[in-house]
Every structure is written in structure tokens, then in C-alpha cells.
Design a protein around this motif. Structure first.
Motif, short mmCIF file in Angstrom:
data_model
loop_
_atom_site.label_atom_id
_atom_site.label_comp_id
_atom_site.label_asym_id
_atom_site.label_seq_id
_atom_site.Cartn_x
_atom_site.Cartn_y
_atom_site.Cartn_z
N ALA A 1 -8.85 2.91 -6.96
CA ALA A 1 -8.31 3.86 -7.94
C ALA A 1 -8.31 3.25 -9.33
O ALA A 1 -8.16 2.03 -9.49
CB ALA A 1 -6.89 4.23 -7.54
N LYS A 2 -8.49 4.08 -10.34
CA LYS A 2 -8.44 3.62 -11.73
C LYS A 2 -6.99 3.66 -12.20
O LYS A 2 -6.49 4.69 -12.62
CB LYS A 2 -9.32 4.51 -12.60
CG LYS A 2 -10.80 4.33 -12.30
CD LYS A 2 -11.67 5.18 -13.19
CE LYS A 2 -13.13 4.82 -12.96
NZ LYS A 2 -14.04 5.67 -13.73
N GLY A 3 -6.32 2.54 -12.09
CA GLY A 3 -4.91 2.47 -12.44
C GLY A 3 -4.67 1.60 -13.66
O GLY A 3 -5.61 0.96 -14.16
N ASP B 1 12.57 1.59 -13.35
CA ASP B 1 12.44 3.01 -12.97
C ASP B 1 12.90 3.97 -14.05
O ASP B 1 13.08 5.15 -13.79
CB ASP B 1 13.18 3.32 -11.65
CG ASP B 1 12.61 2.55 -10.49
OD1 ASP B 1 11.38 2.36 -10.47
OD2 ASP B 1 13.38 2.15 -9.60
N ASN C 1 -2.41 -2.20 -4.24
CA ASN C 1 -3.72 -1.67 -3.87
C ASN C 1 -4.86 -2.42 -4.55
O ASN C 1 -5.98 -2.45 -4.04
CB ASN C 1 -3.80 -0.18 -4.19
CG ASN C 1 -3.29 0.66 -3.03
OD1 ASN C 1 -3.06 0.15 -1.95
ND2 ASN C 1 -3.11 1.95 -3.27
N GLN D 1 0.84 -1.20 0.00
CA GLN D 1 0.00 0.00 0.00
C GLN D 1 0.87 1.25 0.00
O GLN D 1 0.37 2.36 0.02
CB GLN D 1 -0.92 -0.02 1.21
CG GLN D 1 -1.97 -1.13 1.13
CD GLN D 1 -2.89 -1.14 2.33
OE1 GLN D 1 -2.49 -1.53 3.41
NE2 GLN D 1 -4.10 -0.69 2.13
N SER D 2 2.16 1.02 -0.01
CA SER D 2 3.12 2.11 -0.20
C SER D 2 4.35 1.50 -0.84
O SER D 2 4.49 0.27 -0.89
CB SER D 2 3.45 2.78 1.14
OG SER D 2 3.91 1.84 2.07
N GLY D 3 5.24 2.35 -1.35
CA GLY D 3 6.41 1.83 -2.05
C GLY D 3 6.12 1.65 -3.53
O GLY D 3 5.03 1.94 -4.01
N SER D 4 7.11 1.13 -4.25
CA SER D 4 7.03 1.17 -5.71
C SER D 4 6.00 0.20 -6.32
O SER D 4 5.62 0.36 -7.46
CB SER D 4 8.41 0.91 -6.31
OG SER D 4 8.91 -0.31 -5.83
N VAL E 1 2.97 -0.15 -5.30
CA VAL E 1 1.68 0.22 -4.71
C VAL E 1 0.52 0.10 -5.70
O VAL E 1 -0.59 -0.26 -5.31
CB VAL E 1 1.78 1.62 -4.08
CG1 VAL E 1 1.94 2.70 -5.13
CG2 VAL E 1 0.62 1.92 -3.19
N SER E 2 0.77 0.37 -6.98
CA SER E 2 -0.37 0.35 -7.90
C SER E 2 -0.87 -1.08 -8.12
O SER E 2 -2.06 -1.29 -8.36
CB SER E 2 -0.03 1.02 -9.24
OG SER E 2 0.95 0.29 -9.92
N ASP F 1 2.93 0.60 -15.59
CA ASP F 1 3.34 1.98 -15.34
C ASP F 1 4.46 2.40 -16.30
O ASP F 1 4.41 3.49 -16.88
CB ASP F 1 3.82 2.15 -13.89
CG ASP F 1 2.66 2.29 -12.92
OD1 ASP F 1 1.63 2.88 -13.31
OD2 ASP F 1 2.76 1.81 -11.79
#
Lengths: 289, 417
Positions: free
Chosen positions: B322-324, B227, B52, B43-46, B48-49, B253
Motif C-alpha cells: 500500500a502507498k502509505g 490518537d 505492513n 498487520q492489524s491494530g493501530s 498497522v501502517s 499518520d
């Protein structure tokens, strides 16, 4: 040949945003002696503010100024509320800045969620010259960076404030005795450096999507640029940025592509071994008695 | 006297009502038992998408099961109580979270995580404790074998909720080529697979390259550092290779960052974007005059032809997700809550994990993720089709979907897994 020219043009645009963040880092370190690891998050906040404003219908170039103001204010609050208390203990400031970077990431996730943000290309044109694609927005970014570099360089080397600034870096106590308000200069430079991060973020989101974690990626390159050129030296940040961009472009084009980041960092390590003070010579931070 | 008693009676009545009001839920709660389920996700960090989406799927499934009355097991009714832990995209936090959930809280099953090495680390905790684990990593295929999943094996309680990678890669390659070929000047022969150079990217692309080669493609693999933001130098290199199709593989991403740059540099005459839902393509107003295909993990938010999938995403987003780019990843986790609940009902106990494993292995469950029932194979892996969709050139929201079944066997040179 077209591919080579394309890679050289790519290198220039790769270098631009890195130079902006490198100048901010180098200025803040040079005068305040603060190694601000949250500077990348300042850039990210600038990008997020730009996204927020553009999404609300604000024109990009107005949003860009808004981002600079917001991040400048963030820098002011950070300097006055946090870093001011660590000027005598730089290591505390460094650790504090790492904490601040994580906090800023999570604040942005809480406010805007974790999903990457993007805006429409503000220019939206591609010029084809002799078979080489020149993306118009990238050209705009290069031009803005060139103006900022020129203003910063001449501001520091020619203006009255610049001379006072350099005097403060050389010897803070003597500068203070000469009537230079050193503390105000520290705050001013921190705000200016932060505004450049805000500008970098605004320009970055015009080129690429950003996420709350973008800052932690670009900060490494920002420090690499500053160290290659000489920490505290604005001209050095420009040279470092251009060199890094060139290495990036050419190594991605002709080396092992997955090693692109590694080539840049190898360059940094080599420079730091051969010229520990950086290519153009840096400072060791402000001198105090 | 009445003046004194009346207020007393009134107060007593109120007290009685209030007491009943307070006790009634407790009585109901006493009848409804709690089924503790853990969720470990970033729920945090790289990551996360992706992380979640697991949490959002778990919340939706638990809500729907509880709202429908809970799970009836051995004469008792259980309501799902989720214990959600943020692993902060850190394997050490993942291990600590799994230990807490298993040893301190006593969960019966854990959903997560989003990556191979994290899931394997967690399985070393859930396995000995006989806690079921549902992980949506196709790369688990590298360790799920006869020995590891046998009773007493360290992965006996672990289930891979995503098809084997050679299956997914095979159906994806076939779907991409079948949709793109009619729109191209000549049949595509040369593909470049562009992939992030991390453990997952290396594993996934090794299968996808073989799948493309099995379809007659000459394939070049270009890896980029994780990244990466500015892809222009790498894309320029790919342009110099003169590919027919560039396949952006694995990380949604990164793909959404690189693809617009590729369009501006006019890198190839056709593209494939893996892990990008049509929904996010439309949300971003992406547009290309070149043919573009998308595939999702595992079905497509925004273009799936199935009403169940459309309804799922309606409920999913209504709950605040969220719409990811990877919203459809949630469907690697959602159905298995219902499958697990059904297994518990069949077994008649929540405290017999071995029987639950047996029930899951025998079960056919009609979920949302697949139009045919979900079935775990002997290695605890599911099999289902892949949706690939074509973006109509020049549009952002006009899609044509194709559902491709997985191949019967791995392609030459692919050892399976």
C-alpha cells in the motif's frame, strides 16, 4: 483575545461530530437498552463510504446521503441479525458490540487497506473575521449538527411518534398493550442512530483523515458525552458535547496540552460522581416487566 | 493384442511422464534447503501502517533472493521461507508470536517489530535462543551497550537497523534549516516541535530538541495525546507562540491529519513534516504557499535522487504494498535480508549464530538505503545519512532533495544512545 475567540470557535466545531455520535448512542441505549460499542465503527464506515463515493467522482453532499443510507442499512442488519437476540441480556449485547467493532475494522482493512483516507475539503474556504480564522467546512458541520439536533429534539418531544417512543422507554409492556409496535420502534431508533453515525463519519472525513481505527477513538468521547448529559437524553448529549468541546478547546489552549483527553474524562468522572444520572438526567434503559 | 497393449503403453508413458513431472520439483526441493525466517509485525491494530511495510519489505527481499537462486551456504542452496506473524499491535501477541517462531518453528532470524517495547520484549526470547533479530527502532539505542551486546549479553543477537537517534535528529535538523532558511523573510530562530505524547515520541523528540538547539534554535515542545484527530485547539495555541517553524515530529499518520489543519489556521511561516514521504504528499495533493520540508524514514519515496531507491519503490509497490505515509520505513528492513544472507554464505553454516554475528559486525554491505556501505558499530547499530526534501511552494509534486550526513558526536546535553 483573538486566540481565546479562536479557541471558543474551535470548541464549537470539536463538539459537533461528538454530539452527533453521542445522540446516536443515547437514543439507542434509551429505547433498546443496547450499549453499542460498535457505534464508533459505524461512524468509521460512514467516513469510508463517503471516501469511496467521493473518490469515484460523486459530489460530497450526495456521498454524505449515501453514507447515511449504507450505515442505516448496517444498523438494520446489526439490530435484526445480532442485537435483537440480546435485548433481554444487555451484557451479551455489549460484548457482542465489542466483537462487532473489531470485525468491522478488519472488514474495512480487507476492503480498502489500512492506510488513512482523506477527501478534498468540500468547501475549501477560510473566512478571516477580526483576525480569527473560521474554516468554512467547520461552520457547515456546526450548522448541519444544529439542524439534526433540532429535528431530533422536536421529533421526540413534539411528534406523535416521539410520544410513542417516550412511552416505550417508560414502559415497554404497557406501550405494547396500547398498540405501540415497540419492536419496530427499537429497530427504527437503531437505524436512525446508525444513520447519524454515518452522517458523523461523512462530516468527519470532510474535516480530518480517518483510518479503520478512528471509531475506537471517537466512541470513548461519544460515551463520555452521553454519560455527562445523561444516557438516553438527547438534550443531555448536546450539553455534554458542548461542555466537552469547551474543555477540550480551553485545556489545549491554556492547560497542559498532552493532558487534553484526560481533562475531558476527569469532567466525566466528576459529573458521574456528583450527578450519577448525568447533568440533565438520563434513563436506565427501557423498562420491561 | 495391439489394441490392448497400445492403450497400456500409452497409459504407462503418461504415468511415467506424470510421475516424473511430480517428482522433478520434489528432487529440486530436496536439493534446495529451507531457511526459516520469522517476521513479527502489526498487520492489524493501530501500528498497522508501519507494520505492513515490514511485511512488504520481507516479501520483496525473500522473493528477490529466492528468484536469484537462493543462498549458497556450505555447498547447499537455501530458499527463504517466511513465517509472518501479525502481532495485532499488542505486546502480548508479539511475545507469543516470538515464542512460537523460536521454539516451535525454529526460525534462524526474526525481523521486527515496529516499536521499542515490543522489540525489547522479543529480544528477551530471541537472545537466549541465539536467534538473530533485526529491529528498526532507534530507541533501542537506550539499551544497546557494551554489556548487553557482548557475547552472553541479552542483546548479542539483536541488531538496530536504524541509525542512532542523535545522528538522525542531527542530520534532520541541519537539513531542515538549510532548506527552509533561504525561503524565509528572516533566519528562523524559534521552532516549535509538535509531537505525540507516547514513549517513542518522548524519546525521539528529546534528541531532536537538542539537535535544533545545537543549530541555534529556541525550541518549545508541545505534546499532543496519541490518537488526536482535531488538532485545531493545540495548533491555535502554537500559533499564539509565534513560531518561525513548526516541526511535526514522528508519527506520519498524525502529521498528515494535523498539517492540513495548520495550513488552514495559518499557524507558522514554515513547516517540517517528519515521517511523511514526498510520494504520499503528492498522492494527497497537499499544497502550501508556505515552504514545507519533509524527511522520511530513512529515504524518500517520491523524491530520492538515487536510482537504486527509485527502482526499489517500483518493485515494492509492484508487489502490492500500500502507498502509505511510512512506505519508506520498509527500507529499515529490506537490505538486512541480503546482509544476513551474505553473512551466512561467509560463515558457511546457518547453525552458527555467533559466527554470523561476527560476520555482520565485520561486514560492509552496499544496500539500497544508503549510498555508502552499511556497517554495524560495536553496539550493533548502523549509521547512514538522512534525506530531507523541500516541497516547492505552491506545488504538490515538485521536490528538492538534500542528503545530510549525521554529525560526528551528539550535541551538548544529549547523552547519545
Amino acid at each position: 483575545m483573538q486566540i481565546l475567540i479562536q479557541q471558543l470557535i474551535n470548541s464549537l466545531s470539536v463538539a459537533s461530530v461528538t454530539i452527533l455520535i453521542g445522540i446516536g448512542i443515547t437514543l439507542i441505549f434509551g429505547l433498546a437498552g443496547i450499549v453499542n460499542f460498535a457505534h464508533g465503527e459505524f461512524l468509521m464506515v460512514g467516513g469510508m463510504v463517503t471516501w469511496f463515493l467521493v473518490s469515484a467522482g460523486v459530489p460530497f453532499f450526495v456521498a454524505l446521503i449515501g453514507a447515511m443510507i449504507v450505515v442505516g442499512l448496517l444498523g438494520f442488519v446489526a439490530e435484526r441479525g445480532l442485537f435483537r437476540f440480546t435485548l433481554d441480556r444487555p451484557m451479551n449485547g455489549f460484548i457482542m458490540s465489542i466483537g462487532l467493532s473489531v470485525i468491522l475494522q478488519h472488514v474495512v482493512i480487507r476492503l480498502f487497506n489500512e492506510v488513512q483516507k482523506t477527501i478534498p475539503d468540500p468547501v475549501g474556504k477560510v473566512w478571516v473575521v477580526g483576525g480569527v480564522d473560521i474554516i468554512a467546512m467547520r461552520a457547515v458541520v456546526v450548522a448541519i449538527t444544529a439542524v439534526v439536533v433540532a429535528v431530533t429534539y422536536f421529533g421526540i418531544s413534539r411528534s406523535r411518534y416521539g410520544i410513542a417512543l417516550r412511552a416505550s422507554i417508560a414502559d415497554q409492556d404497557t406501550a405494547a398493550l396500547m398498540g405501540i409496535p415497540v419492536r419496530k420502534y427499537v429497530t427504527g431508533v437503531f437505524i436512525y442512530g446508525s444513520m447519524l453515525a454515518g452522517l458523523g463519519g461523512a462530516l468527519m472525513i470532510a474535516l480530518f483523515p480517518i483510518t479503520p481505527f478512528t471509531g475506537s477513538v471517537v466512541i470513548i468521547r461519544g460515551f463520555a458525552v452521553s454519560l455527562i448529559g445523561g444516557l438516553g437524553n438527547v438534550g443531555g448529549a448536546v450539553v455534554g458535547g458542548l461542555l466537552l468541546g469547551l474543555v477540550d478547546g480551553l485545556s489545549a489552549g491554556y492547560g497542559l496540552p498532552e493532558w487534553t483527553d484526560a481533562y475531558s474524562l476527569v469532567l466525566m468522572i466528576a459529573v458521574l460522581i456528583i450527578r450519577p444520572q448525568g447533568l440533565l438526567g438520563g434513563t436506565l434503559g427501557p423498562r420491561t416487566s | 493384442m495391439k489394441k490392448v497393449l497400445f492403450p497400456f503403453r500409452l497409459t504407462s508413458t503418461r504415468l511415467a511422464v506424470a510421475t516424473f513431472g511430480l517428482l522433478a520439483p520434489l528432487v529440486a526441493q530436496a536439493q534446495d534447503q529451507e531457511l526459516k525466517i520469522g517476521v513479527v509485525a502489526a498487520q492489524s491494530g493501530s501500528f498497522v501502517s508501519a507494520g505492513n511495510t515490514i511485511v512488504a519489505a520481507a516479501n520483496l527481499a525473500a522473493k528477490q533472493i529466492n528468484d536469484a537462486g537462493g543462498i549458497k551456504v556450505g555447498g547447499k542452496t537455501y530458499k527463504i521461507k517466511l513465517y509472518i506473524r501479525d502481532n495485532r499491535t499488542d505486546v502480548n501477541v508479539t511475545i507469543a508470536s516470538a515464542r512460537e517462531l523460536v521454539e516451535d518453528i525454529g526460525v534462524k532470524a526474526i525481523w521486527g517489530t515496529e516499536t521499542h517495547d515490543f522489540s525489547v520484549s522479543m529480544a528477551k526470547i530471541t537472545g537466549p535462543a541465539k536467534v538473530l533479530q533485526f529491529s528498526g527502532n532507534s530507541s533501542l539505542g537506550a539499551v544497546l551497550d557494551d554489556k548487553s551486546v557482548a557475547p552472553g549479553g541479552w542483546l548479542h543477537y539483536t541488531f538496530q537497523t536504524e541509525p542512532q537517534e542523535w545522528q538522525r535528529s542531527g542530520s534532520t535538523a541541519k537539513g531542515v534549516l538549510s532548506l527552509l532558511t533561504p525561503l524565509m523573510d528572516h533566519p528562523p530562530k524559534h521552532s516549535v516541535v509538535f509531537v505525540g505524547n507516547d514513549a517513542t515520541g518522548q524519546y525521539l523528540s528529546s534528541h531532536y530538541v537538542k539537535a535544533l538547539e545545537a543549530e541555534g534554535q529556541q525550541v518549545d515542545l508541545v505534546k499532543y495525546p496519541p490518537d488526536t484527530t482535531d488538532f485545531s485547539p493545540l495548533l491555535t495555541r502554537i500559533k499564539g507562540m509565534h513560531p518561525d517553524i513548526v516541526h511535526f515530529w514522528y508519527n506520519g499518520d498524525s502529521t498528515l491529519t494535523a498539517f492540513p489543519q495548520a495550513l488552514k489556521l495559518d499557524v507558522a511561516p514554515a513547516y517540517f513534516l517528519f515521517g511523511v514521504d514526498p510520494g504520499i504528499y503528492a498522492e494527497r495533493h497537499l499544497k502550501s504557499d508556505k515552504p514545507v520540508t519533509l524527511s522520511c524514514v530513512p529515504v524518500c519515496w517520491g523524491s530520492s535522487p538515487y536510482p537504486e531507491v527509485q527502482n526499489y519503490f517500483k518493485n515494492y509497490f509492484a508487489l502490492g504494498a500500500a502507498k502509505g505515509p511510512q512506505s519508506s520505513v520498509s527500507l529499515l528492513y529490506y537490505d538486512y535480508f541480503f546482509m544476513y544472507a551474505k553473512a551466512l554464505e561467509q560463515v558457511g553454516s546457518i547453525d552458527n549464530p555467533d559466527a554470523v554475528v561476527d560476520a555482520l559486525l565485520k561486514m560492509k554491505y552496499q544496500g539500497v538505503v544508503s549510498p555508502v556501505p552499511l556497517v554495524f558499530n560495536a553496539h550493533h547499530q548502523v549509521t547512514f545519512a538522512t534525506e530531507v526534501c523541500l516541497v516547492q511552494p505552491g506545488t504538490s509534486d515538485q521536490f528538492k532533495a538534500a542528503v545530510e550526513q549525521p554529525p560526528a558526536a551528539p550535541p551538548p546535553g544529549d547523552t547519545g544512545g
